[in-house]
Design an enzyme around this catalytic site. Sequence first.
Site: not given
Length: 404
Positions: A79, A81, A112, A146-147, A172, A372
């Site tokens: 992903h 985003d 990420d 995705e987030e 990931e 994150h």
Amino acid sequence: MKVNFNEILAKTESYKSEMFKFLRDIVAIESFDGKEGAVVLRIKEEMEKVGFDKVVIDPMGNILGYAGTGEHIIAMDGHIDTVTYGDIENWKFNPFEGYEDEECIGGLGSTDQKGGMASMVYAVKVLKEMNLLNEVTLVVVGSVQEEDCDGLCWQYIIEQDGLKPEFAILTEPTDGKICNGQRGRIEIRVKTHGVSCHGSSPERGENAVYKMASIIKDIETLNTCFKDDGLLGKGSVTISEISSTSPSRCAVSDSCWISLDRRMNSKETAESCLEEIRNLPSVKVAGATVDMYKYAEPSYTGLLYETEKFYPTWIIPENHELCILANKCHDNLFGSKAVVKPWIFSTNGVSIMGRHGIPCIGYGPGHEDQAHFPNERTWKNELLKACAMYASIASTYVDEVVNK
């Protein structure tokens, strides 16, 4: 087909400068949910540069790069985003400018999950240079949204684009492990209803916040009661939000709702999770309503593809042919087997495997604890290892699995 793993490692090493530059370029481009358009175009440019046979941007805005013309279709997903950077005061460097030293590349999304994209794109360059795509068609996917709603992108890719690979690699971060599953999750809303009145005479009304108080306590207790399934451990539940309404600050609250993040193991389902909340004595006494959230936000292209905020559990056993294949490649490349275990967080596998039954494995550069997190970084040696793994798995799949 005999694969030369040493040559794969050498080819990967020879492209490291280009790979690291590409990662720094895409880290520098803001790509919060709904704002991925610019980074998609930069990825398209790099895919064309390294020699993908076809590059497509679908109506949702996902980018799909095709390499090879074989009958066996496999996919790799990353992903593109990111979450926001949060409080900028927690960052020691600019999250978009990032940094690079001998060991690491830092910046928002470096782990990420843009590092996985850089490794995938250059795995295709390795495969092309070594002519290792004769029996497969590899689709490298840069997925969006995705987030905010993990798996929504792949619901669209499978259900609307019609892409149904034989298996998928999720890129990931895995801390050097091979990941074989994850707990599922569901987002639940619990709402209490009251009757407003003037705050000077609260006894005349019914305060919805007071009704919620005992529910909150029961949910805290519920989190201590879940059982280990022997595969993914225990489920969990936590309150992530609380809100209320009132005609004014001088009035009794007439509604209150909480949001629950419920993680599910292999023994639990969406319906069982909803029912356990509905059956709490405090919920029944309060007459509270319990339902599942829905996601209805357009992608950066303006396309709206609604879904329930239910993300199914998925897992494949350690002796599954894909786990065995990945570990054979790891051993051939690096001289050791990798640990096989599930992720602690959620991925696009909730749709690929969870909803549609397409087997997944995970292997990606970076560490889970960087996701994150301020001052996010990834490790250069892991980017190279991931690139070599992707090229090796794609080139040995037919011999090791299909023709075994």
